[in-house]
Design an enzyme around this catalytic site. Structure first.
Site, PDB file in Angstrom:
ATOM      1  N   ARG A 120      40.177  33.581  53.675  1.00 16.11           N
ATOM      2  CA  ARG A 120      38.537  34.764  53.184  1.00 16.11           C
ATOM      3  C   ARG A 120      37.682  34.095  53.731  1.00 16.11           C
ATOM      4  O   ARG A 120      36.837  34.897  54.071  1.00 16.11           O
ATOM      5  CB  ARG A 120      38.781  33.703  51.983  1.00 16.11           C
ATOM      6  CG  ARG A 120      37.609  34.993  51.506  1.00 16.11           C
ATOM      7  CD  ARG A 120      37.857  34.022  49.621  1.00 16.11           C
ATOM      8  NE  ARG A 120      38.621  35.202  48.730  1.00 16.11           N
ATOM      9  CZ  ARG A 120      38.800  33.933  47.572  1.00 16.11           C
ATOM     10  NH1 ARG A 120      38.793  33.383  47.302  1.00 16.11           N
ATOM     11  NH2 ARG A 120      40.064  34.925  46.684  1.00 16.11           N
ATOM     12  N   CYS A 137      49.261  25.059  34.263  1.00 16.20           N
ATOM     13  CA  CYS A 137      48.463  25.706  33.189  1.00 16.20           C
ATOM     14  C   CYS A 137      48.759  26.768  32.672  1.00 16.20           C
ATOM     15  O   CYS A 137      49.255  27.592  33.691  1.00 16.20           O
ATOM     16  CB  CYS A 137      47.304  25.093  33.892  1.00 16.20           C
ATOM     17  SG  CYS A 137      47.148  23.782  34.679  1.00 16.20           S
ATOM     18  N   CYS A 140      46.796  29.368  34.883  1.00 15.79           N
ATOM     19  CA  CYS A 140      47.029  30.133  36.636  1.00 15.79           C
ATOM     20  C   CYS A 140      46.492  30.698  37.105  1.00 15.79           C
ATOM     21  O   CYS A 140      46.974  32.089  36.770  1.00 15.79           O
ATOM     22  CB  CYS A 140      48.563  29.139  36.788  1.00 15.79           C
ATOM     23  SG  CYS A 140      49.062  28.982  38.300  1.00 15.79           S
ATOM     24  N   ARG A 142      47.039  31.282  39.920  1.00 14.83           N
ATOM     25  CA  ARG A 142      48.479  32.045  40.740  1.00 14.83           C
ATOM     26  C   ARG A 142      49.729  32.183  40.049  1.00 14.83           C
ATOM     27  O   ARG A 142      50.512  31.447  40.822  1.00 14.83           O
ATOM     28  CB  ARG A 142      48.920  30.346  41.751  1.00 14.83           C
ATOM     29  CG  ARG A 142      47.606  31.788  43.372  1.00 14.83           C
ATOM     30  CD  ARG A 142      47.363  30.040  44.411  1.00 14.83           C
ATOM     31  NE  ARG A 142      46.351  30.619  44.878  1.00 14.83           N
ATOM     32  CZ  ARG A 142      45.602  28.998  44.786  1.00 14.83           C
ATOM     33  NH1 ARG A 142      46.390  28.461  45.209  1.00 14.83           N
ATOM     34  NH2 ARG A 142      44.242  28.908  44.884  1.00 14.83           N
ATOM     35  N   ASP A 301      39.491  33.206  35.067  1.00 18.41           N
ATOM     36  CA  ASP A 301      39.923  34.161  36.302  1.00 18.41           C
ATOM     37  C   ASP A 301      40.757  35.291  35.329  1.00 18.41           C
ATOM     38  O   ASP A 301      40.991  35.040  34.272  1.00 18.41           O
ATOM     39  CB  ASP A 301      40.462  33.944  37.476  1.00 18.41           C
ATOM     40  CG  ASP A 301      40.253  33.024  38.882  1.00 18.41           C
ATOM     41  OD1 ASP A 301      38.028  33.419  38.681  1.00 18.41           O
ATOM     42  OD2 ASP A 301      41.111  32.549  39.347  1.00 18.41           O
ATOM     43  N   LYS A 345      33.397  33.133  45.452  1.00 16.56           N
ATOM     44  CA  LYS A 345      32.986  31.973  44.469  1.00 16.56           C
ATOM     45  C   LYS A 345      31.407  32.283  45.155  1.00 16.56           C
ATOM     46  O   LYS A 345      30.773  32.486  45.662  1.00 16.56           O
ATOM     47  CB  LYS A 345      33.758  30.544  44.993  1.00 16.56           C
ATOM     48  CG  LYS A 345      33.899  30.055  44.559  1.00 16.56           C
ATOM     49  CD  LYS A 345      34.743  29.031  45.266  1.00 16.56           C
ATOM     50  CE  LYS A 345      36.085  28.370  45.042  1.00 16.56           C
ATOM     51  NZ  LYS A 345      37.445  28.665  46.494  1.00 16.56           N
TER      52      LYS A 345
HETATM   53  C1  LIG Z   1      37.812  27.755  46.992  1.00 14.19           C
HETATM   54  C2  LIG Z   1      38.700  28.357  48.247  1.00 14.19           C
HETATM   55  C3  LIG Z   1      38.092  27.223  49.238  1.00 14.19           C
HETATM   56  C4  LIG Z   1      37.551  26.616  49.282  1.00 14.19           C
HETATM   57  O1  LIG Z   1      36.200  26.563  48.677  1.00 14.19           O
HETATM   58  P1  LIG Z   1      34.629  25.939  48.737  1.00 14.19           P
HETATM   59  O2  LIG Z   1      33.592  26.505  47.944  1.00 14.19           O
HETATM   60  O3  LIG Z   1      34.702  25.075  50.176  1.00 14.19           O
HETATM   61  O4  LIG Z   1      35.399  24.981  48.100  1.00 14.19           O
HETATM   62  C5  LIG Z   1      38.595  27.956  50.943  1.00 14.19           C
HETATM   63  N1  LIG Z   1      39.512  29.598  50.418  1.00 14.19           N
HETATM   64  C6  LIG Z   1      39.905  29.691  49.310  1.00 14.19           C
HETATM   65  C7  LIG Z   1      40.646  31.477  49.312  1.00 14.19           C
HETATM   66  C8  LIG Z   1      39.742  29.417  48.336  1.00 14.19           C
HETATM   67  O5  LIG Z   1      39.259  30.062  46.725  1.00 14.19           O
END
Ligand SMILES: *Cc1c(COP(=O)(O)O)cnc(C)c1O
Length: 377
Positions: A120, A137, A140, A142, A301, A345
């Site tokens: 991503r 959990c 979850c 996923r 989520d 994020k």
């Molecule tokens: C959380 C996540 C990461 C890592 O993100 P950081 O902010 O670097 O910890 C990488 N790839 C995906 C798909 C994620 O969900």
């Protein structure tokens, strides 16, 4: 104030299985073999609520139920609102799906170039090492692919994912998650790490795991010796409540640190589990005492059947406001919302900057008093 004293003594494995020999109790494979995997097994060990009975009857179609003896013993069996219990024992509300909820809440499938890999962000990938965990959990993110209960065809090999990483030299960071990578054998993990360390452009390797929380016994001398060969491996634990920070987990963390691992923690903000500043502060303090740096606090989520777990976002922001300034900066995780649909994020912070122009920054401090910072002219 949260009654921190309540947690001032670390909780040992107590309650059931008192007659089990320590060699067995301390063997992670014993913990795996003796997991509680259905409502009948659980009902033999504790009194369930009607709500939980209903949840357990239906849970297997969505996300399997499974609970290690170690984690079971952290449940306060007399308390239907026990924060440990709510995380792992299904409740009827899990079956209620709201229109805004999604099977794949953070859009991982559409950023998956090959099976078991999510790419991503520009420079880092998420590698799904397995679709199983020691315990599940209930929130979850996923659950669409984890635990084998939904019929998701989880690819059996991770070779295509490794080849993708080899071929993409922009990937400098590999996050190994799942499922829980640490339920794989030492040999399998060794093989994976060896392959990844052999890729020149992969500078940074991390493992996301809850296994040390569900069964600290997993952190064996041989696991640590293996991890040490590839140091530094960054490990993101997943604890949500100070009561998960047992003496056993503390020892496991010490061993990982000695093996050159760098430890962080990811929590999920959960209604009725850890949605107060006092609990989050207590958790953060416990984590720091174990050498674990709080990393992320996730807004829950929009997973199907999660409404009973989700708080509003103001709750999370207010928690962070009540930490900043009041405790060590090291104790404060970054609160993030993983944007539904695959946006990634997004940090959600209290607003400290009141105004900003080329002359002046007006800002509030942690006590709510206003200050000015003159910009360079
Ligand atoms: C959380 C996540 C990461 C890592 O993100 P950081 O902010 O670097 O910890 C990488 N790839 C995906 C798909 C994620 O969900």
């Amino acid at each position: 104030m949260y009654p921190e004293d309540h947690f001032s003594r670390w909780r040992h494995g107590q309650g059931h299985w008192g007659d089990v020999a320590p060699e067995q109790w301390n063997d992670w494979l014993w913990q795996m073999r003796h997991r509680i995997v259905d409502g009948q097994g659980l009902e033999k060990l504790m009194q369930l609520t009607e709500n939980e009975r209903q949840g357990l009857m239906l849970a297997d179609e969505k996300l399997a139920f499974s609970l290690t003896p170690h984690f079971f013993n952290l449940i306060d069996r007399g308390d239907p609102d026990c924060p440990i219990r709510k995380q792992v024992i299904p409740r009827a509300a899990e079956m209620v799906v709201n229109p805004e909820e999604l099977e794949d809440p953070v859009g991982e499938e559409k950023t998956s170039p090959v099976p078991r890999l999510v790419h991503r962000y520009p420079d880092r990938v998420l590698l799904l090492a397995t679709d199983r965990c020691a315990s599940y959990c209930r929130y979850c993110t996923r659950s669409r692919l984890v635990s084998g209960s939904t019929g998701y065809a989880f690819a059996t090999h991770f070779e295509p994912a490794l080849q993708y990483i080899e071929a993409h030299n922009e990937v400098r960071d590999v996050l190994i998650s799942g499922g829980d990578p640490l339920i794989l054998s030492d040999d399998k993990i060794d093989h994976l790490l060896k392959r990844l360390r052999a890729i020149e452009h992969v500078e940074f390797i991390r493992i996301g795991t809850r296994a040390p929380v569900f069964m600290p016994q997993r952190v064996t001398d041989s696991l640590c010796a293996m991890l040490e060969k590839y140091a530094p491996i960054f490990i993101s634990l997943h604890t949500n409540h100070p009561r998960e920070c047992t003496q056993e987990l503390k020892q496991a963390c010490q061993k990982l640190i000695r093996a050159g691992c760098v430890l962080g923690n990811q929590s999920v903000l959960l209604k009725g589990v850890n949605d107060t500043a006092a609990i989050q502060r207590s958790l953060a303090h416990r984590l720091l005492q174990m050498g674990v740096r709080p990393y992320y606090l996730y807004q829950c989520d929009l997973i199907t059947g999660s409404a009973h777990f989700r708080t509003n976002v103001q709750t999370g922001i207010e928690i962070i406001r009540e930490l900043r300034g009041f405790t060590s900066g090291y104790a404060i995780p970054q609160y993030v919302i993983d944007a539904p649909g695959g946006g990634g994020k997004v940090p959600a912070n209290p607003q400290y900057i009141q105004s900003i122009d080329n002359k002046t920054v007006r800002m509030l401090n942690w006590q709510g008093d206003s200050y000015e910072y003159p910009q360079p002219q």
